[in-house]
Design an enzyme around this catalytic site. Structure first.
Site, PDB file in Angstrom:
ATOM      1  N   ASP A   6      84.363  52.859  55.186  1.00 16.01           N
ATOM      2  CA  ASP A   6      85.309  54.313  54.828  1.00 16.01           C
ATOM      3  C   ASP A   6      86.062  54.669  55.584  1.00 16.01           C
ATOM      4  OD1 ASP A   6      85.884  56.632  53.525  1.00 16.01           O
ATOM      5  OD2 ASP A   6      83.737  57.121  52.609  1.00 16.01           O
ATOM      6  N   ILE A   7      87.328  55.264  55.440  1.00 10.44           N
ATOM      7  CA  ILE A   7      88.196  55.746  56.246  1.00 10.44           C
ATOM      8  C   ILE A   7      87.709  57.162  56.817  1.00 10.44           C
ATOM      9  CG2 ILE A   7      90.495  56.453  56.845  1.00 10.44           C
ATOM     10  CD1 ILE A   7      91.539  54.386  54.856  1.00 10.44           C
ATOM     11  N   ASN A  44      95.001  63.013  54.195  1.00 12.24           N
ATOM     12  CA  ASN A  44      96.279  63.280  53.004  1.00 12.24           C
ATOM     13  C   ASN A  44      96.491  64.726  53.028  1.00 12.24           C
ATOM     14  OD1 ASN A  44      96.285  61.151  51.500  1.00 12.24           O
ATOM     15  ND2 ASN A  44      94.595  61.584  50.162  1.00 12.24           N
ATOM     16  N   HIS A  49     100.030  62.354  50.272  1.00 12.89           N
ATOM     17  CA  HIS A  49      99.715  61.458  49.700  1.00 12.89           C
ATOM     18  C   HIS A  49     100.531  60.131  49.838  1.00 12.89           C
ATOM     19  CE1 HIS A  49      96.329  63.571  47.297  1.00 12.89           C
ATOM     20  NE2 HIS A  49      97.266  64.473  47.335  1.00 12.89           N
ATOM     21  N   ASP A 100      98.843  56.819  50.997  1.00  8.11           N
ATOM     22  CA  ASP A 100      99.022  55.521  50.550  1.00  8.11           C
ATOM     23  C   ASP A 100      99.484  54.487  51.438  1.00  8.11           C
ATOM     24  OD1 ASP A 100      98.409  56.444  48.052  1.00  8.11           O
ATOM     25  OD2 ASP A 100     100.478  56.674  47.257  1.00  8.11           O
ATOM     26  N   GLU A 150      89.221  55.721  49.437  1.00  3.82           N
ATOM     27  CA  GLU A 150      89.585  55.225  50.740  1.00  3.82           C
ATOM     28  C   GLU A 150      88.216  54.421  51.290  1.00  3.82           C
ATOM     29  OE1 GLU A 150      87.399  59.412  51.010  1.00  3.82           O
ATOM     30  OE2 GLU A 150      88.565  58.345  49.753  1.00  3.82           O
ATOM     31  N   ARG A 160      80.456  40.579  64.101  1.00  8.17           N
ATOM     32  CA  ARG A 160      81.474  40.059  64.749  1.00  8.17           C
ATOM     33  C   ARG A 160      82.691  40.263  64.040  1.00  8.17           C
ATOM     34  NH1 ARG A 160      78.260  35.610  66.362  1.00  8.17           N
ATOM     35  NH2 ARG A 160      78.882  34.186  64.651  1.00  8.17           N
TER      36      ARG A 160
END
Length: 668
Positions: A521-522, A529, A534, A538, A565, A581
């Site tokens: 997850d970012i 945003n 937006h 993107d 995201e 890894r």
């Protein structure tokens, strides 16, 4: 006071003593004193002479020197008159000091006013200040540039000059701060520029009380309203484009034919972009000499289902087969269009069909090629555009749209309309293939039942059937790819991920090999945003997707967009160490990309929270359990501070619900 108090040396004042000894100010002016005695000079004055009294106070005096000739003697005398001017000097100094202080304050206020003006004009957003009457009191440079007015043209004018929704802005300004931030953070209104161009502006509204400008500045406060706005016309249009594309895709997925889909598609496009009427034109019935495909032509074919060999130029013209209107005001234009047939090149539909490309007319009333200009003028329609629908290299239909505003060509709209046209074309091709398949199957059944001696004809029909099936499979594969690939990032979507994960699970269960799943997850993407918009978000998603895809290159591996995201990576034949890894490689590549994220709370660059789950598929374990374990690992990574990797092994099923997060660990 005694005369000694005015002297510099008190003891030197007395009869027979030299006057300059007690008043040193007279030293050096002996020539003037002699001139007074000899009557060459009338008098002499010395102003503001200072003395320090015994108590430390200052004494200011003026000396007046003049001659006098008494009656008792013939000699001419000098009279020295001392005047105490301490109070007047003190008053004068106070006045000078007050004047200097006022001058400093005026200079400070002028500098502050100039600084504030420069600050306001440096803002990139629009700033408008109005009074209770609604008249504009202050504007900045950005407002003048956006709306095309000068400052003198705006100051003193009503806010309704710019927008008809003045009352809505004022009500939003008077909301309590808590309610405003939760429900009304910004108010989107339609504004109009000096040249009549419509813009969508998002305003932040507030109010304050001030005495500046009040008739009773000392006793009464007045309320002013502040509006800070940003031009979001382009973003709103892009959003409308995406909504229109999604609506068309959704309608086509639910429809069996374009007969049923067309009215809904026209309505979706009109409502997304605010157009008043939409039409569909298809080629009319062909001449007797027109060549058609081999097969039985029904007397009443549905629209769009034209013979594949029939080019639009070979028909007698274009006729309207569907229409949608937004209001009764344009009903006369819509009703009369049913009676018109356009030859190739005539009118907007004919021009689009002949050129094979989209056409835009800014002023349809003044356009000489627009046949229905009189009807358009009566209905109040001003602008229009049309685009072709291609199928197998041919134009099989034209869609036209009209509105009651005079609008310049919209590149974003034309671009998305091109995509919509391609979607419709693909749908038509698929329907063509289905029709061919049905016709081929009917011919085969007919030939089989008719007589066995028609085997050669049956073989030919089977060949045609096979070709039609190949084309149908190709079309279905293309549609399946569209349904399996995320439209933004161009990597597999959630649907493809679910399917691939099920395949790999079954395969690894047979092979008794490890299967690893990465969920990432970012971090603080919502803040990203908010900070970069937006469109910037993107671009960030695209870069992250590319990095994930480059690290999932082994057979059976798959990087997919999981949602929003969130991304997922399937690692086939990979144990927990191998998955770690890969996760570290993803982090290194992301760090090397150095995607700026000034709003992040963990780094100045984009980072990922990564959760890893590993299992050897077997009885008692499930795909849902693997996903849940990866989700919990991701949750723990967020809980421990984000920008990290957490790996959990799936030894048994976890009884709790998947993806449960506490209130203080938002998934963003």
């Amino acid at each position: 006071m005694k005369v000694q108090d005015f002297a510099d040396i008190h003891e030197e004042v007395g009869e027979g003593k030299d006057l300059p000894d007690s008043f040193p100010e007279l030293i050096g002016i002996e020539g003037l004193l002699e001139g007074i005695i000899e009557e060459r000079e009338q008098e002499f004055q010395l102003k503001s002479i200072t003395r320090v009294l015994q108590d430390g106070a200052y004494l200011y005096q003026d000396l007046y020197i003049f001659g006098y000739k008494g009656q008792a003697t013939a000699d001419r005398l000098i009279i020295l008159l001392c005047e105490d001017v301490t109070n007047s000097i003190a008053a004068q100094e106070s006045m000078v000091q007050a004047a200097n202080e006022n001058s400093i304050k005026v200079d400070y206020l002028a500098a502050n006013s100039d600084y504030i003006d420069k600050f306001i004009n440096s803002l990139g957003d629009v700033l408008l200040v109005t009074g209770t009457s609604g008249n504009i009191k202050k504007v900045n440079q950005a407002a003048q540039q956006l709306f095309g007015y000068t400052e003198s043209e705006l100051i003193g004018k009503s806010l309704s000059l710019i927008t008809a929704e003045e009352e809505l802005l004022r009500k939003a300004s008077q909301l309590p701060p808590a309610l405003k931030s939760e429900y009304w953070p910004q108010v989107k209104v339609v504004c109009e520029t000096k040249i009549g161009l419509k813009l969508i502006v998002a305003f932040s509204c507030s109010s304050f009380e001030t005495s500046i400008g009040s008739q009773y500045a000392d006793s009464e406060l007045i309320q002013d309203f502040v509006y800070i706005g940003k031009d979001i016309t382009k973003q709103q249009r892009l959003k409308n484009c995406q909504e229109a594309q999604y609506a068309v895709t959704h309608i086509l997925s639910e429809s069996n034919s374009l007969d049923s889909a067309t009215p809904r598609i026209l309505q979706a496009i009109c409502q997304s972009f605010g157009w008043d009427i939409g039409e569909l034109w298809t080629p009319g019935e062909g001449d007797k000499e027109t060549r058609f495909c081999v097969g039985i032509k029904s007397e009443k074919q549905p629209i769009w289902c034209l013979p594949l060999c029939c080019l639009i130029e070979e028909t007698t013209g274009l006729r309207r087969v569907a229409v949608w209107q937004a209001a009764d005001e344009v009903s006369k234009f819509a009703e009369n269009g049913q009676e018109i047939t356009f030859a190739p090149g005539a009118g907007l539909p004919g021009a689009v069909s002949k050129s094979g490309a989209a056409q835009w007319i800014t002023d349809i009333v003044g356009d000489r090629n627009f046949v229905r200009s009189r009807l358009a003028e009566e209905a109040g329609l001003r602008s229009g555009f049309g685009f072709p629908i291609h199928a197998r290299g041919q134009v099989v239909g034209v869609m036209t749209f009209f509105c009651r505003e005079e609008l310049p060509p919209d590149e974003d709209l034309l671009q998305i309309i091109g995509v919509v046209g391609s979607q419709l074309g693909e749908f038509v091709k698929r329907k063509y293939a289905e029709q061919e398949l049905q016709q081929a199957e009917a011919s085969i059944r007919f030939l089989y039942e008719e007589e066995k001696r028609q085997s050669e004809e049956l073989a030919r029909q089977n060949l045609a059937l096979g070709q039609a099936k190949l084309e149908l499979e190709a079309a279905n594969m293309a549609l399946q790819r569209l349904a399996s690939v995320d439209g933004l990032t161009q990597i597999p979507n959630r649907r493809c991920f679910d399917k691939q994960l099920e395949i790999e699970w079954q395969w690894m269960e047979r092979e008794k090999e490890s299967l690893s799943l990465i969920l990432c997850d970012i971090d603080f993407f919502k803040l990203y945003n908010d900070r970069y918009g937006h469109q910037g978000g993107d671009e960030c998603l695209k870069q992250v997707a590319e990095i994930l895809a480059s690290n999932a290159q082994q057979p059976g591996d798959l990087a997919a967009r999981y949602g929003g995201e969130e991304f997922a990576v399937i690692l086939s034949r990979t144990d927990a160490k191998g998955a770690m890894r890969v996760a570290e490689s993803i982090r290194r590549d992301l760090k090397a990309a150095a995607i700026l994220h000034a709003a992040s709370r963990v780094s100045k660059f984009i980072t990922l929270s990564i959760g890893i789950a590993n299992a050897v598929p077997a009885a008692g374990l499930s795909i849902e359990g693997l996903i849940g374990q990866a989700d919990r690992a991701l949750y723990r990574a967020k809980l421990e501070g984000r920008d990290r990797i957490v790996c959990l092994d799936l030894k048994r099923e976890f009884p709790g619900p998947k993806g449960v997060f506490s209130d203080d660990c938002e998934r963003s």
